[in-house]
Design an enzyme around this catalytic site. Structure first.
Site, PDB file in Angstrom:
ATOM      1  N   HIS A  96      43.921  36.299 -73.863  1.00 12.76           N
ATOM      2  CA  HIS A  96      44.543  37.609 -73.600  1.00 12.76           C
ATOM      3  C   HIS A  96      46.048  37.543 -73.315  1.00 12.76           C
ATOM      4  CE1 HIS A  96      43.541  36.295 -69.455  1.00 12.76           C
ATOM      5  NE2 HIS A  96      44.678  36.902 -69.143  1.00 12.76           N
TER       6      HIS A  96
HETATM    7  C1  UD1 Z   1      46.491  41.884 -67.131  1.00 13.48           C
HETATM    8  C2  UD1 Z   1      47.479  41.098 -66.295  1.00 13.48           C
HETATM    9  C3  UD1 Z   1      47.307  39.606 -66.544  1.00 13.48           C
HETATM   10  C4  UD1 Z   1      45.854  39.199 -66.321  1.00 13.48           C
HETATM   11  C5  UD1 Z   1      44.941  40.066 -67.160  1.00 13.48           C
HETATM   12  C6  UD1 Z   1      43.516  39.733 -66.825  1.00 13.48           C
HETATM   13  C7  UD1 Z   1      49.703  42.061 -65.822  1.00 13.48           C
HETATM   14  C8  UD1 Z   1      51.123  42.064 -66.227  1.00 13.48           C
HETATM   15  N1  UD1 Z   1      48.857  41.423 -66.657  1.00 13.48           N
HETATM   16  O1  UD1 Z   1      46.796  41.653 -68.497  1.00 13.48           O
HETATM   17  O2  UD1 Z   1      48.115  38.882 -65.633  1.00 13.48           O
HETATM   18  O3  UD1 Z   1      45.711  37.848 -66.654  1.00 13.48           O
HETATM   19  O4  UD1 Z   1      45.174  41.447 -66.854  1.00 13.48           O
HETATM   20  O5  UD1 Z   1      42.576  40.290 -67.677  1.00 13.48           O
HETATM   21  O6  UD1 Z   1      49.353  42.599 -64.800  1.00 13.48           O
HETATM   22  N2  UD1 Z   1      43.143  47.756 -71.898  1.00 13.48           N
HETATM   23  C9  UD1 Z   1      41.986  48.424 -72.231  1.00 13.48           C
HETATM   24  N3  UD1 Z   1      41.086  48.645 -71.234  1.00 13.48           N
HETATM   25  C10 UD1 Z   1      41.256  48.259 -69.956  1.00 13.48           C
HETATM   26  C11 UD1 Z   1      42.456  47.596 -69.641  1.00 13.48           C
HETATM   27  C12 UD1 Z   1      43.379  47.351 -70.617  1.00 13.48           C
HETATM   28  O7  UD1 Z   1      41.767  48.806 -73.380  1.00 13.48           O
HETATM   29  O8  UD1 Z   1      40.385  48.494 -69.107  1.00 13.48           O
HETATM   30  C13 UD1 Z   1      44.117  47.471 -72.994  1.00 13.48           C
HETATM   31  C14 UD1 Z   1      45.225  48.509 -73.100  1.00 13.48           C
HETATM   32  O9  UD1 Z   1      45.545  48.663 -74.448  1.00 13.48           O
HETATM   33  C15 UD1 Z   1      46.378  47.856 -72.396  1.00 13.48           C
HETATM   34  C16 UD1 Z   1      46.160  46.386 -72.686  1.00 13.48           C
HETATM   35  O10 UD1 Z   1      44.743  46.222 -72.717  1.00 13.48           O
HETATM   36  O11 UD1 Z   1      47.615  48.302 -72.848  1.00 13.48           O
HETATM   37  C17 UD1 Z   1      46.760  45.471 -71.662  1.00 13.48           C
HETATM   38  O12 UD1 Z   1      46.335  45.802 -70.335  1.00 13.48           O
HETATM   39  P1  UD1 Z   1      47.245  45.389 -69.064  1.00 13.48           P
HETATM   40  O13 UD1 Z   1      46.503  45.630 -67.810  1.00 13.48           O
HETATM   41  O14 UD1 Z   1      48.592  45.978 -69.192  1.00 13.48           O
HETATM   42  O15 UD1 Z   1      47.458  43.848 -69.276  1.00 13.48           O
HETATM   43  P2  UD1 Z   1      46.402  42.706 -69.595  1.00 13.48           P
HETATM   44  O16 UD1 Z   1      46.783  42.093 -70.891  1.00 13.48           O
HETATM   45  O17 UD1 Z   1      45.018  43.214 -69.408  1.00 13.48           O
HETATM   46  N1  UDP Z   2      35.575  36.680 -66.964  1.00 10.00           N
HETATM   47  C1  UDP Z   2      34.439  37.477 -67.112  1.00 10.00           C
HETATM   48  N2  UDP Z   2      34.095  37.916 -68.349  1.00 10.00           N
HETATM   49  C2  UDP Z   2      34.790  37.580 -69.462  1.00 10.00           C
HETATM   50  C3  UDP Z   2      35.942  36.764 -69.322  1.00 10.00           C
HETATM   51  C4  UDP Z   2      36.323  36.343 -68.050  1.00 10.00           C
HETATM   52  O1  UDP Z   2      33.747  37.775 -66.127  1.00 10.00           O
HETATM   53  O2  UDP Z   2      34.410  38.006 -70.566  1.00 10.00           O
HETATM   54  C5  UDP Z   2      35.967  36.261 -65.611  1.00 10.00           C
HETATM   55  C6  UDP Z   2      36.155  34.779 -65.391  1.00 10.00           C
HETATM   56  O3  UDP Z   2      34.931  34.154 -65.086  1.00 10.00           O
HETATM   57  C7  UDP Z   2      37.111  34.760 -64.222  1.00 10.00           C
HETATM   58  C8  UDP Z   2      37.976  35.988 -64.440  1.00 10.00           C
HETATM   59  O4  UDP Z   2      37.247  36.805 -65.363  1.00 10.00           O
HETATM   60  O5  UDP Z   2      36.388  34.910 -62.999  1.00 10.00           O
HETATM   61  C9  UDP Z   2      39.316  35.640 -64.982  1.00 10.00           C
HETATM   62  O6  UDP Z   2      39.987  36.816 -65.334  1.00 10.00           O
HETATM   63  P1  UDP Z   2      40.982  36.949 -66.551  1.00 10.00           P
HETATM   64  O7  UDP Z   2      40.782  35.844 -67.501  1.00 10.00           O
HETATM   65  O8  UDP Z   2      40.849  38.355 -67.040  1.00 10.00           O
HETATM   66  O9  UDP Z   2      42.403  36.885 -65.848  1.00 10.00           O
HETATM   67  P2  UDP Z   2      43.358  35.707 -65.355  1.00 10.00           P
HETATM   68  O10 UDP Z   2      42.573  34.819 -64.479  1.00 10.00           O
HETATM   69  O11 UDP Z   2      43.912  35.037 -66.566  1.00 10.00           O
HETATM   70  O12 UDP Z   2      44.446  36.424 -64.642  1.00 10.00           O
END
Ligand code: UD1
Ligand code: UDP
Length: 366
Positions: free
Chosen positions: A206
């Site tokens: 991601h």
């Molecule tokens: C965010 C965090 C990242 C974390 C990740 C975990 C920031 C800057 N980034 O990244 O550090 O590792 O979450 O998963 O805070 N979207 C959906 N549904 C949702 C949420 C998001 O469709 O429920 C889509 C939207 O198009 C959105 C994109 O995902 O624009 C990115 O979501 P965003 O929360 O901005 O950043 P992540 O890439 O999820």
């Molecule tokens: N995780 C989950 N389902 C998934 C992928 C990840 O439950 O399909 C869990 C994973 O076990 C961990 C957490 O999500 O506990 C990590 O979150 P993510 O990778 O979204 O964010 P990051 O740690 O990179 O900020």
């Protein structure tokens, strides 16, 4: 009496708050409020974790949703400021490095409310990552900094943070893993996907550096095309990655690979079962690097760096980047039985939340 506001917003926050609420509940005279910013909002990125991890529903939902960094951070600040001014807590607790963490920290600093940061001191030394900026600013503004490793302590001291604010308490994600591992054993995910233990790999993706541009996403797709000839790969697709696979017309590539299975993001219990029974994991997640170290499952990190070096020096993690040849070469080593083993880092023992609660309840931090 002690009033605490906990702020969460994105998937990796939920496994960190789950053990903390019950740890504070053991103390008399504590009132806790759970604020959900709404940064993640799909059921499979949010609600599912409240159910899987027995977290009470949020007391307050800010509903900010997605947006650019400034839009999202700004919206959270505006909405959270109102809550903070109304509730007047003694402490605000934030975790990790997402935009919700940064936004809440900035509001606390301006309103002069004490801030506790769980998972402080992690540094990738790569300021092109939004998370690195969030970590540096949040740590700078925090009154209590709870760390997972000695490296994190050193990073904070080097940045001039006073030692009496730094508490090495261990890894709170591992509290959830320890608490829910047995329950995850009952997950039907292996049966549903027709998988035998240790016969498949898992991938999660991601990070913007991997999924927002065509070249890295195509490179990783190419690596999977080769690898799937040797091992089945399960790929729970984060919404950010899903949107980009669609935009870059890569979905068709995946449908041609009969040994790669794309699934929606999984709940906590299913993912824990899936990763713990896998042969190895390929990921750019922060939390997954730590969980695989605890589970003694080899982890190939598809990034150029990590803010969690203890998973490399002590655990099962290897930094691989996103070059397709290297991904395939490193995976083949594991397939040939040459896998990295490690040890569980100190204080990753399931008791971190208890330590944090004891320190904040002690009442001595300014
Ligand atoms: C965010 C965090 C990242 C974390 C990740 C975990 C920031 C800057 N980034 O990244 O550090 O590792 O979450 O998963 O805070 N979207 C959906 N549904 C949702 C949420 C998001 O469709 O429920 C889509 C939207 O198009 C959105 C994109 O995902 O624009 C990115 O979501 P965003 O929360 O901005 O950043 P992540 O890439 O999820
Ligand atoms: N995780 C989950 N389902 C998934 C992928 C990840 O439950 O399909 C869990 C994973 O076990 C961990 C957490 O999500 O506990 C990590 O979150 P993510 O990778 O979204 O964010 P990051 O740690 O990179 O900020």
């Amino acid at each position: 009496m002690m009033r605490i506001l906990h702020v969460v917003g994105a998937r990796p926050n939920f496994m960190k708050i789950a053990p903390l609420l019950p740890a504070f509940s053991k103390y008399r005279g504590v009132t806790q409020y759970l604020i959900h910013t709404g940064q993640h909002y799909d059921d499979e990125m949010s609600k599912r974790f409240f159910l899987d991890l027995d977290i009470k529903p949020p007391d307050i939902f800010l509903g900010v949703g997605s947006g650019s960094h400034a839009e999202q951070t700004g919206k959270i600040m505006i909405a959270f400021e109102k809550v903070l001014c109304r509730e007047k807590p003694d402490w605000v607790v934030v975790m990790g490095d997402v935009n919700s963490t940064l936004a809440a920290a900035l509001v606390c600093a301006k309103e002069r409310v004490r801030l506790a940061h769980v998972e402080a001191g992690l540094r990738s030394f790569d300021r092109t990552m939004a998370e690195e900026v969030n970590r540096i600013v949040t740590d700078r503004l925090s009154n209590a900094l709870f760390t997972t490793s000695e490296e994190a302590n050193e990073n904070l001291k080097r940045e001039g943070i006073s030692e009496d604010k730094i508490f090495f308490v261990g890894n709170i994600m591992i509290d959830s893993l320890v608490r829910f591992r047995q329950k995850a054993e009952n997950s039907p995910i292996l049966k549903d996907l027709q998988l035998a233990p240790k016969t498949y790999a898992v991938m999660t993706l991601h990070r913007p550096t991997n999924v927002d541009e065509a070249t890295p996403l195509r490179n990783i797709t190419q690596a999977l095309r080769e690898l799937q000839q040797e091992i089945r790969i399960i790929f729970p697709v984060h919404p950010r990655c899903a949107k980009n696979l669609e935009r870059l017309n890569l979905k068709g590539e995946f449908s041609k690979m009969k040994n790669v299975t794309l699934v929606n993001p999984l709940g906590y219990l299913d993912f824990l079962k899936l990763s713990s029974a896998s042969l190895f994991v390929m990921t750019d997640s922060g939390g997954v690097q730590e969980e695989t170290t605890f589970l003694d499952v080899p982890c190939l990190t598809l990034r150029e760096n990590t803010e969690r070096p203890v998973t490399v020096t002590q655990g099962t993690n290897e930094i691989v980047g996103n070059d397709p040849e290297r991904i395939v070469r490193m995976s083949r080593q594991i397939l040939q039985g040459r896998r990295k083993t490690g040890r569980v880092p100190d204080l990753w023992d399931g008791q971190t939340a208890e330590r944090i609660a004891a320190i904040l309840m002690n009442g001595s931090i300014k």
